[in-house]
Enzyme design. Structure first.
Site, mmCIF file in Angstrom:
data_model
loop_
_atom_site.group_PDB
_atom_site.id
_atom_site.type_symbol
_atom_site.label_atom_id
_atom_site.label_comp_id
_atom_site.label_asym_id
_atom_site.label_seq_id
_atom_site.Cartn_x
_atom_site.Cartn_y
_atom_site.Cartn_z
ATOM 1 N N LYS A 186 -9.488 -13.084 -7.520
ATOM 2 C CA LYS A 186 -10.544 -13.194 -6.509
ATOM 3 C C LYS A 186 -11.544 -12.051 -6.662
ATOM 4 C CE LYS A 186 -9.236 -10.527 -2.521
ATOM 5 N NZ LYS A 186 -9.374 -10.391 -1.103
ATOM 6 N N LYS B 12 -13.620 -5.771 -4.281
ATOM 7 C CA LYS B 12 -14.240 -4.481 -4.596
ATOM 8 C C LYS B 12 -13.304 -3.581 -5.390
ATOM 9 C CE LYS B 12 -13.182 -2.926 0.037
ATOM 10 N NZ LYS B 12 -12.978 -4.259 0.603
ATOM 11 N N LYS C 59 0.801 -1.228 0.000
ATOM 12 C CA LYS C 59 0.000 0.000 0.000
ATOM 13 C C LYS C 59 0.832 1.275 0.000
ATOM 14 C CE LYS C 59 -4.442 -1.536 1.660
ATOM 15 N NZ LYS C 59 -5.643 -1.115 2.387
HETATM 16 P P1 ATP Z 1 -10.034 -5.493 -1.632
HETATM 17 O O1 ATP Z 1 -10.839 -4.759 -2.637
HETATM 18 O O2 ATP Z 1 -9.059 -4.635 -0.887
HETATM 19 O O3 ATP Z 1 -9.429 -6.778 -2.164
HETATM 20 P P2 ATP Z 1 -11.910 -7.191 -0.364
HETATM 21 O O4 ATP Z 1 -13.085 -7.107 -1.269
HETATM 22 O O5 ATP Z 1 -11.006 -8.366 -0.473
HETATM 23 O O6 ATP Z 1 -11.061 -5.886 -0.495
HETATM 24 P P3 ATP Z 1 -11.707 -7.036 2.539
HETATM 25 O O7 ATP Z 1 -12.330 -5.933 3.329
HETATM 26 O O8 ATP Z 1 -10.226 -7.040 2.369
HETATM 27 O O9 ATP Z 1 -12.460 -7.083 1.106
HETATM 28 O O10 ATP Z 1 -12.129 -8.426 3.118
HETATM 29 C C1 ATP Z 1 -13.044 -8.652 4.148
HETATM 30 C C2 ATP Z 1 -13.078 -10.153 4.383
HETATM 31 O O11 ATP Z 1 -13.635 -10.829 3.240
HETATM 32 C C3 ATP Z 1 -11.696 -10.768 4.605
HETATM 33 O O12 ATP Z 1 -11.763 -11.714 5.637
HETATM 34 C C4 ATP Z 1 -11.371 -11.433 3.283
HETATM 35 O O13 ATP Z 1 -10.520 -12.550 3.435
HETATM 36 C C5 ATP Z 1 -12.752 -11.861 2.791
HETATM 37 N N1 ATP Z 1 -12.810 -11.891 1.315
HETATM 38 C C6 ATP Z 1 -12.733 -10.821 0.504
HETATM 39 N N2 ATP Z 1 -12.838 -11.187 -0.786
HETATM 40 C C7 ATP Z 1 -13.002 -12.533 -0.805
HETATM 41 C C8 ATP Z 1 -13.184 -13.515 -1.851
HETATM 42 N N3 ATP Z 1 -13.245 -13.182 -3.123
HETATM 43 N N4 ATP Z 1 -13.329 -14.812 -1.497
HETATM 44 C C9 ATP Z 1 -13.299 -15.171 -0.202
HETATM 45 N N5 ATP Z 1 -13.126 -14.296 0.834
HETATM 46 C C10 ATP Z 1 -12.979 -12.996 0.550
#
Ligand code: ATP
Ligand code: LTN
Length: 333
Positions: free
Chosen positions: A196, A199, A113
């Protein structure tokens, strides 16, 4: 009883990956552990690019409302907002004095970051894992359910707790361990099934948001990228798109991916995708209904948070008081 602690940033718009990969486990833990769940708004202000002060307040409420809608039960679990307890910031200061500059600089999330930001990167971003350690250790958490990406942060929390206990000769803190969901709990982007669902993806078409209406969910699932063959089998390497849909269908129906593959193989992708779309719509329907009911009464959500903060303080305040005493700070008369 085992104490579980986890936190989520108040982004407001959670998706199917967050639900199937994280929140569904949070709900499940309530049956076997004493759970504390926190909306980590102080973490959300550590990078200016992701922090908008005009939307943070509403996003914090929306995220809480979604947590209640997916089944976090405030009668059984403690649900609260991080900034409502000054104990988190205060404990962070004590930990700042035992955490090392070198170990923080090496944290993969910080490296990622802060890349390209030079000297302007905030001290808050640097200190993010120390605040996370305070979140966890204040509650004597035994288990911390998090994604694989958080592994180093939980290890740091253990190290800080252990160092503190040793340096100040008092077993103030319980050493936590990370609990990672099984690999199959990784939901992939519908448009790019080798990434994966996230967002920060470039297009919304590949993401099912928990509040998408049925027509939108159906459209997204039906236009999911699969491949040019027609066979339906579970193989993440050769058939990432089909396997992702199979896994989603498996969680939504409580059946195994192989079992479902056997049932749908030979029927064509059209029939299969329609079944997945319907299952996701039905999985999210009660959540959405509950969300809209709760969102109509924000005062009730705030009441839940006030109660959660009071109960959280009953655990965090004595832990902090003991830590301050161990350090040798004079208690107020
Ligand atoms: P970013 O956009 O930064 O990747 P994110 O959508 O991954 O964010 P976070 O707030 O980092 O969301 O994650 C919240 C929780 O959801 C964490 O425990 C993360 O492991 C889980 N998570 C997020 N995306 C996935 C996914 N595609 N599959 C499974 N678990 C997920
Ligand atoms: N950094 C975590 C969110 C988080 C957290 C916590 C998770 C903040 N404090 C304490 C577990 C325990 C994330 O980005 N998922």
């Amino acid at each position: 009883m085992t104490r579980v602690f986890s936190g989520i940033q108040p982004t407001g718009d959670l998706h199917l990956g967050n639900y199937l990969g994280a929140l569904i486990n949070w709900v499940g833990f309530q049956d076997r552990a004493d759970c504390v769940y926190c909306v980590v708004d102080l973490h959300a202000i550590t990078s200016p690019a992701e922090h908008d002060p005009t939307t943070l307040t509403q996003r914090t409420l929306d995220t809480t409302t979604l947590l209640l809608a997916v089944g976090i039960d405030p009668a059984r679990s403690i649900l609260f907002v991080q900034s409502h307890l000054h104990e988190h910031a205060e404990c962070t200061w004590l930990f700042n004095c035992v955490a090392g500059f070198g170990e923080l600089r090496k944290m993969p999330q910080f490296k990622e970051k802060s890349e390209g930001k030079g000297e302007s990167v905030s001290v808050g971003l640097f200190d993010y894992p120390v605040l996370q350690a305070a979140d966890i250790l204040l509650y004597h958490a035994d288990e911390v359910p998090v994604g694989e990406d958080q592994r180093h942060h939980i290890e740091l929390a253990r190290d800080i707790g252990q160092r503190f206990n040793h340096r100040f000769r008092d077993e103030v803190f319980t050493l936590p361990k990370a609990i990672h969901p099984p690999a199959a709990a990784r939901v992939m982007d519908l448009q790019e099934p080798t990434n994966k669902m996230s967002k920060s993806a470039s297009t919304d078409k590949g993401i099912v948001n928990l509040l998408d209406d049925p027509a939108r969910i159906t459209k997204k699932v039906k236009s999911a990228v699969t491949d040019s063959a027609t066979d339906i089998r579970h193989d993440r390497v050769e058939k990432p798109g089909v396997s992702n849909l199979l896994e989603i269908l498996a969680v939504a129906t409580g059946r195994s991916a192989d079992d479902l593959a056997a049932e749908y193989d030979g029927q064509g992708y059209g029939v299969f995708k329609a079944a997945v779309a319907e299952a996701v719509v039905e999985l999210l329907r009660p959540i959405q209904q509950r969300y809209h009911e709760l969102a109509a009464d924000p005062a009730e959500v705030e009441r839940v948070l006030a109660d959660g903060a009071a109960r959280a303080r009953e655990v965090a305040a004595p832990t902090l008081a003991r830590a301050k005493a161990a350090v040798g700070l004079l208690p107020p008369a």
